[in-house]
Design a protein around this motif. Structure first.
Motif, PDB file in Angstrom:
ATOM      1  N   PRO A  93      17.341  -8.669 -35.009  1.00  0.00           N
ATOM      2  CA  PRO A  93      15.962  -8.814 -34.518  1.00  0.00           C
ATOM      3  C   PRO A  93      15.208  -9.861 -35.320  1.00  0.00           C
ATOM      4  O   PRO A  93      15.329  -9.933 -36.542  1.00  0.00           O
ATOM      5  CB  PRO A  93      15.365  -7.416 -34.722  1.00  0.00           C
ATOM      6  CG  PRO A  93      16.222  -6.762 -35.747  1.00  0.00           C
ATOM      7  CD  PRO A  93      17.599  -7.331 -35.568  1.00  0.00           C
ATOM      8  N   ALA A 151       6.127 -10.480 -34.361  1.00  0.00           N
ATOM      9  CA  ALA A 151       6.680  -9.234 -34.899  1.00  0.00           C
ATOM     10  C   ALA A 151       5.920  -8.783 -36.141  1.00  0.00           C
ATOM     11  O   ALA A 151       5.620  -7.591 -36.309  1.00  0.00           O
ATOM     12  CB  ALA A 151       8.151  -9.418 -35.221  1.00  0.00           C
ATOM     13  N   ARG A 176      11.117  -4.695 -30.567  1.00  0.00           N
ATOM     14  CA  ARG A 176      11.691  -5.394 -31.714  1.00  0.00           C
ATOM     15  C   ARG A 176      11.637  -4.523 -32.960  1.00  0.00           C
ATOM     16  O   ARG A 176      12.601  -4.455 -33.721  1.00  0.00           O
ATOM     17  CB  ARG A 176      10.952  -6.716 -31.950  1.00  0.00           C
ATOM     18  CG  ARG A 176      11.641  -7.606 -32.982  1.00  0.00           C
ATOM     19  CD  ARG A 176      11.022  -8.972 -32.989  1.00  0.00           C
ATOM     20  NE  ARG A 176      11.158  -9.647 -31.702  1.00  0.00           N
ATOM     21  CZ  ARG A 176      10.511 -10.760 -31.374  1.00  0.00           C
ATOM     22  NH1 ARG A 176       9.700 -11.330 -32.242  1.00  0.00           N
ATOM     23  NH2 ARG A 176      10.686 -11.309 -30.193  1.00  0.00           N
ATOM     24  N   ARG A 187      14.247  -1.919 -32.901  1.00  0.00           N
ATOM     25  CA  ARG A 187      15.537  -2.466 -33.333  1.00  0.00           C
ATOM     26  C   ARG A 187      15.597  -2.585 -34.853  1.00  0.00           C
ATOM     27  O   ARG A 187      16.657  -2.381 -35.454  1.00  0.00           O
ATOM     28  CB  ARG A 187      15.783  -3.830 -32.682  1.00  0.00           C
ATOM     29  CG  ARG A 187      16.030  -3.778 -31.184  1.00  0.00           C
ATOM     30  CD  ARG A 187      16.340  -5.152 -30.647  1.00  0.00           C
ATOM     31  NE  ARG A 187      17.521  -5.701 -31.315  1.00  0.00           N
ATOM     32  CZ  ARG A 187      17.757  -7.012 -31.440  1.00  0.00           C
ATOM     33  NH1 ARG A 187      16.895  -7.899 -30.973  1.00  0.00           N
ATOM     34  NH2 ARG A 187      18.850  -7.425 -32.043  1.00  0.00           N
TER      35      ARG A 187
END
Length: 211
Positions: free
Chosen positions: A46, A52, A72, A75
């Motif tokens: 990721p 993010a 994300r 993950r």
């Protein structure tokens, strides 16, 4: 090591030509264990981009986050939980420009998250990966192992040990594969020494119970 879950993290993209990977696989064979391999250069990790990172702050603050960013971070959590599900983690680490390969650094950046891999309070930092064992097989073109000229340039082994300690792993075994550059005879001598070291390490790990 019977019954232990072992993860072999491969930091080199060179496949069978990687000397650190070859030495690590020799260790696994001597231990007689079946390890799960994580080839970082063949793994979809990721991304920790601007969206993010900002999403992480938003999640902590309870604000609405784009579903893509939520996925994300799911993950990321899955990657951390995967790492923590193993008893022993074996790292094959070639030296790149006196440090670790960028793909290994990316993996470390992904899993080293507050409240997931470590906690911070008034007493300082507490790593959440304690009770595990790490084995570092570190290779490098230059023979700059501890107590050799140039050891101050080894930001590979020192970084890995510091990071492992930060996340709570203090049982760290190290095998050096150096030098991997020079005459064929010199390089093969270095490999022979590394093979002898992992054979001895395997014997000690099989003989001593975990404490």
């Amino acid at each position: 090591m019977a019954g232990e879950r072992v993860l072999h993290i491969i930091g080199s993209p060179r496949g069978l030509r990687s000397r650190s990977t070859r030495v690590s696989r020799r260790l696994l064979a001597r231990l007689g264990v079946s390890a799960e391999e994580l080839d970082l250069h063949a793994t979809d990790l990721p991304a920790l981009d601007a969206a993010a990172i900002e999403g992480r702050y938003a999640l902590v603050e309870g604000r609405e986050v784009d579903p893509i960013v939520c996925d994300r971070w799911r993950r990321v959590r899955d990657t951390i939980e995967h790492f923590l599900s193993f008893d022993t983690v074996l790292f094959s680490v070639p030296m790149w420009n006196f440090g670790v390969p960028w793909r290994l650094k990316q993996y470390i950046d992904i899993i080293t998250q507050p409240d997931l891999m470590f906690n911070v309070d008034g007493n300082g930092v507490t790593g959440l990966a304690g009770g595990r064992r790490a084995i570092l097989v570190c290779s490098g073109a230059l023979d700059i192992r501890p107590e050799e000229p140039g050891e101050e340039m080894d930001f590979q082994t020192s970084y890995m040990k510091a990071w492992l300690g930060f996340i709570g792993i203090t049982d760290v075994r190290i095998v050096q594969v150096r030098p991997t550059y020079g005459t064929p005879a010199r390089v093969e001598e270095a490999m022979d020494i590394a093979f002898q070291e992992v054979d001895a390490l395997a014997e000690s790990l099989l003989r001593a119970p975990r404490v």
